[in-house]
Scaffold this active site. Structure first.
Site, PDB file in Angstrom:
ATOM      1  N   LEU A   7       0.845  -1.191   0.000  1.00 51.77           N
ATOM      2  CA  LEU A   7       0.000   0.000   0.000  1.00 51.77           C
ATOM      3  C   LEU A   7       0.878   1.237   0.000  1.00 51.77           C
ATOM      4  O   LEU A   7       1.452   1.615   1.029  1.00 51.77           O
ATOM      5  CB  LEU A   7      -0.926   0.010   1.220  1.00 51.77           C
ATOM      6  CG  LEU A   7      -1.733  -1.271   1.478  1.00 51.77           C
ATOM      7  CD1 LEU A   7      -2.718  -1.051   2.611  1.00 51.77           C
ATOM      8  CD2 LEU A   7      -2.441  -1.730   0.224  1.00 51.77           C
ATOM      9  N   GLY A   8       0.999   1.852  -1.168  1.00 50.47           N
ATOM     10  CA  GLY A   8       1.786   3.070  -1.312  1.00 50.47           C
ATOM     11  C   GLY A   8       0.886   4.293  -1.272  1.00 50.47           C
ATOM     12  O   GLY A   8      -0.323   4.188  -1.074  1.00 50.47           O
ATOM     13  N   ASN A   9       1.479   5.438  -1.470  1.00 48.84           N
ATOM     14  CA  ASN A   9       0.712   6.682  -1.401  1.00 48.84           C
ATOM     15  C   ASN A   9      -0.201   6.901  -2.603  1.00 48.84           C
ATOM     16  O   ASN A   9      -1.238   7.536  -2.473  1.00 48.84           O
ATOM     17  CB  ASN A   9       1.652   7.879  -1.232  1.00 48.84           C
ATOM     18  CG  ASN A   9       2.266   7.891   0.142  1.00 48.84           C
ATOM     19  OD1 ASN A   9       1.571   7.784   1.137  1.00 48.84           O
ATOM     20  ND2 ASN A   9       3.584   8.006   0.205  1.00 48.84           N
ATOM     21  N   LYS A  13      -0.473  -2.095  -4.804  1.00 53.64           N
ATOM     22  CA  LYS A  13       0.059  -3.123  -5.691  1.00 53.64           C
ATOM     23  C   LYS A  13      -0.238  -4.483  -5.078  1.00 53.64           C
ATOM     24  O   LYS A  13      -0.138  -4.653  -3.864  1.00 53.64           O
ATOM     25  CB  LYS A  13       1.549  -2.901  -5.907  1.00 53.64           C
ATOM     26  CG  LYS A  13       1.818  -1.597  -6.686  1.00 53.64           C
ATOM     27  CD  LYS A  13       3.253  -1.199  -6.696  1.00 53.64           C
ATOM     28  CE  LYS A  13       3.762  -0.552  -5.444  1.00 53.64           C
ATOM     29  NZ  LYS A  13       3.166   0.648  -4.954  1.00 53.64           N
ATOM     30  N   GLY A 100      10.271   3.711   7.578  1.00 56.98           N
ATOM     31  CA  GLY A 100       9.110   3.163   6.876  1.00 56.98           C
ATOM     32  C   GLY A 100       9.228   1.670   6.670  1.00 56.98           C
ATOM     33  O   GLY A 100      10.323   1.132   6.464  1.00 56.98           O
ATOM     34  N   ASP A 102       8.420  -0.107   4.211  1.00 56.24           N
ATOM     35  CA  ASP A 102       8.944  -0.465   2.893  1.00 56.24           C
ATOM     36  C   ASP A 102      10.469  -0.510   2.928  1.00 56.24           C
ATOM     37  O   ASP A 102      11.094  -1.449   2.419  1.00 56.24           O
ATOM     38  CB  ASP A 102       8.428   0.478   1.811  1.00 56.24           C
ATOM     39  CG  ASP A 102       8.636   1.961   2.126  1.00 56.24           C
ATOM     40  OD1 ASP A 102       8.919   2.330   3.302  1.00 56.24           O
ATOM     41  OD2 ASP A 102       8.483   2.781   1.201  1.00 56.24           O
ATOM     42  N   ARG A 103      11.080   0.480   3.563  1.00 57.96           N
ATOM     43  CA  ARG A 103      12.539   0.493   3.696  1.00 57.96           C
ATOM     44  C   ARG A 103      13.005  -0.647   4.601  1.00 57.96           C
ATOM     45  O   ARG A 103      14.015  -1.291   4.322  1.00 57.96           O
ATOM     46  CB  ARG A 103      13.002   1.842   4.239  1.00 57.96           C
ATOM     47  CG  ARG A 103      12.816   2.964   3.223  1.00 57.96           C
ATOM     48  CD  ARG A 103      13.062   4.325   3.825  1.00 57.96           C
ATOM     49  NE  ARG A 103      14.434   4.486   4.284  1.00 57.96           N
ATOM     50  CZ  ARG A 103      14.810   5.486   5.094  1.00 57.96           C
ATOM     51  NH1 ARG A 103      13.927   6.367   5.531  1.00 57.96           N
ATOM     52  NH2 ARG A 103      16.071   5.588   5.462  1.00 57.96           N
ATOM     53  N   THR A 124       7.297   7.768  -3.801  1.00 65.04           N
ATOM     54  CA  THR A 124       6.882   9.159  -3.646  1.00 65.04           C
ATOM     55  C   THR A 124       8.085  10.004  -3.266  1.00 65.04           C
ATOM     56  O   THR A 124       8.224  11.144  -3.677  1.00 65.04           O
ATOM     57  CB  THR A 124       5.778   9.266  -2.574  1.00 65.04           C
ATOM     58  OG1 THR A 124       4.686   8.438  -2.980  1.00 65.04           O
ATOM     59  CG2 THR A 124       5.302  10.686  -2.413  1.00 65.04           C
TER      60      THR A 124
END
Length: 141
Positions: A7-9, A13, A100, A102-103, A124
């Site tokens: 879940l990105g900004n 996906k 984050g 994701d990182r 982003t």
């Protein structure tokens, strides 16, 4: 089969992982007027597990969880969280939750290889993290 959600900004996906590997299924723009129609049009095989990485607003995670509860009521859902240490990885941040997820997940995957690495993420925002060969996160921005 596992369903994987990133879940990105700007987008959600979706991928699946099975015995043949990982493959992308879809990328749905949050602001698309037909977002729900696109969601309902997705054809999923029977899922055994669901994993979510979320860097966007909490209401989007809540909405996805509601959709998953309807579509996969008995399937366990795991939401990735940033930890101070996981396996070989030791996060450099005094407050690991400021890194984050994701990182964190990228660092966790990279930490499996015992070599000095530089990870660059372009989403982003562009992020850069350094990882020592022993799994120590050396910091980033």
């Amino acid at each position: 089969m596992d369903l994987l959600f990133d879940l990105g900004n700007t987008r959600m996906k979706v991928a699946c992982r099975d015995a043949t590997g990982v493959r992308a299924l879809a990328a749905l723009a949050w602001d698309a007027p037909d977002f729900l129609a696109q969601w309902h049009a997705l054809e999923f095989a029977a899922a055994e597990r669901i994993a979510i990485a979320n860097v966007t607003r909490s209401h989007r995670l809540d909405a996805l969880q509601a959709l998953l509860t309807v579509r996969f009521p008995a399937v366990p859902v795991r939401i990735a969280k940033t930890l101070a240490q996981c396996g070989r990885l030791r996060v450099a941040y005094a407050q690991p939750d400021k890194l984050g997820v994701d990182r964190f997940l990228a660092l966790l995957a990279a930490s499996q290889s015992a070599q000095l690495q530089l990870l660059v993420g372009v989403g982003t925002a562009m992020t850069i993290d350094a990882l020592a060969a022993d799994g120590r996160h050396l910091g980033g921005t």
